[in-house]
Design an enzyme around this catalytic site. Sequence first.
Site, PDB file in Angstrom:
ATOM      1  N   ARG A  66       0.847  -1.187   0.000  1.00 30.59           N
ATOM      2  CA  ARG A  66       0.000   0.000   0.000  1.00 30.59           C
ATOM      3  C   ARG A  66       0.886   1.242   0.000  1.00 30.59           C
ATOM      4  NH1 ARG A  66      -5.311   1.406   1.233  1.00 30.59           N
ATOM      5  NH2 ARG A  66      -5.593   3.381   2.325  1.00 30.59           N
ATOM      6  N   ARG A 102       1.899   2.270  10.351  1.00 25.77           N
ATOM      7  CA  ARG A 102       1.524   2.572   8.970  1.00 25.77           C
ATOM      8  C   ARG A 102       2.735   2.334   8.076  1.00 25.77           C
ATOM      9  NH1 ARG A 102      -2.946   5.254   7.566  1.00 25.77           N
ATOM     10  NH2 ARG A 102      -3.153   6.080   9.694  1.00 25.77           N
ATOM     11  N   GLU A 157      -7.454   0.518  14.995  1.00 27.58           N
ATOM     12  CA  GLU A 157      -7.943  -0.529  14.097  1.00 27.58           C
ATOM     13  C   GLU A 157      -6.875  -1.568  13.775  1.00 27.58           C
ATOM     14  OE1 GLU A 157      -9.485  -1.210   9.513  1.00 27.58           O
ATOM     15  OE2 GLU A 157      -9.247   0.843  10.272  1.00 27.58           O
ATOM     16  N   SER A 189     -10.889  -5.443  10.011  1.00 29.77           N
ATOM     17  CA  SER A 189     -12.172  -4.941   9.497  1.00 29.77           C
ATOM     18  C   SER A 189     -12.938  -6.099   8.876  1.00 29.77           C
ATOM     19  CB  SER A 189     -11.974  -3.822   8.470  1.00 29.77           C
ATOM     20  OG  SER A 189     -11.333  -4.311   7.313  1.00 29.77           O
ATOM     21  N   ARG A 214       1.121  -4.599  12.237  1.00 31.71           N
ATOM     22  CA  ARG A 214       0.300  -3.799  13.149  1.00 31.71           C
ATOM     23  C   ARG A 214      -0.088  -4.566  14.408  1.00 31.71           C
ATOM     24  NH1 ARG A 214      -4.393   0.258  11.152  1.00 31.71           N
ATOM     25  NH2 ARG A 214      -2.562   1.055  10.025  1.00 31.71           N
TER      26      ARG A 214
END
Length: 424
Positions: free
Chosen positions: A259, A274, A348, A351, A389
């Site tokens: 990403r 991130r 987070e 999801s 993460r």
Amino acid sequence: MLDIKFIQEHVDEVKKAVVDKALADVDIDHIIALDERRRELLYASEQMRARRNELSSSIPKLSKEDRQAAIEEVRGIKSSLKETEEVLAAIQSELDTLMILVPMIPGPDVPVGKGEEDNVLVRTWGTPREFDFEPRDHEELGELLGILDKARAVKFAGGRSYLLKGAGAMLELAVMRLAMDIVVADGFTPVLGPLMVNEMAMEGTGFFPLGREDTYHLEKDDKWLIGTSEVHLVSIHADEILDKEQLPITYAGHSPCFRREAGSYGRDTRGIFRVHQFSKVEQVVICEADPEVSLKMHHRLLANSERLLQALELPYRVMLGCTAEIGLGKVRMHEVETWMPSRNAYSETHSCSTLHDFQARRLKLRYRDEDGSTKFCHTLNNTAVASPRILIPILEHYQNEDGSVTVPEVLQKYMYGLTLLEPV
């Protein structure tokens, strides 16, 4: 992606979804007008073809004088038909471009909101740890333990890069193995798929056009690096008609993911929250087109994520995403946020999304119902776990005063005998 007939019959509902999802550039009235013009031109072209064919078949039977007039009329029809088809092609192209931007209707349980502050708390599990010493953050712990090296990674790979070494690499692999064990025990089929895909797969799964700037493009080969194995898992059955008896299909993909993090300059630069490259175990379900079945599958996926966090004994909360947060193609989305001591917040880590037939329409992913009719499938996806993460709450929650980190009991069987990570 909605069917144009559905849009025409539910104009107000679709317009509300556009507003609630904060998609200001989507003009439903223009889309409907374009489709009406498309159908007018399509009818006109069909009439012209019919007249041309009628004349062409009659010409041999006509007198010389009438034959010449008929020939001239055929020429005129051909010219008009060409012009009409050119306009029709342009309108169809514009319509196709606009149709993929029409959002799915949010589920009735989804709260209307403008940002993450409007997400709704569903439940919490566990209690954030209270330290009797000054806790370190995961970056300091990682360096102290010799398992995280950002400086050297940045030296040869650039910003938002990192190295996991020794027990750090083992810890990530352990979490991935735990996640895969959980989902395989629930009947999911493991899949290792391509990391580079065609644009069709990115558009078909809904990551394009809006997510294009966050995706790495290999220009020479015209391939795209995936940001989740959802891309290849959902695309497996593109252009297929499945039998209803095959459903639900449940896949679990384990893959590196990429990403660009466009637009996040300056955000979360410390640590590994991130990053540009990460690993995930992703769950995907392909099921029949029944909202009740989709909802049941949604909670099945969500339960697997929670099962993992409970096994790790990490405090978390489940949030129901509001309309502006769930994105273009989603009908419903839950976020699972894990407590991260250094951030003093739930953040987070997972999801879970229901998309109904949004992806299936794009990919022509269908099944044959019991009555013989074909229907578009429903698809769902969920992050079983994503690393690095997830390593943030693990390292920070299980740290000790001397800088060592206790390996969570559920991971110890994957750690080659290591139960404690000690400073080097």
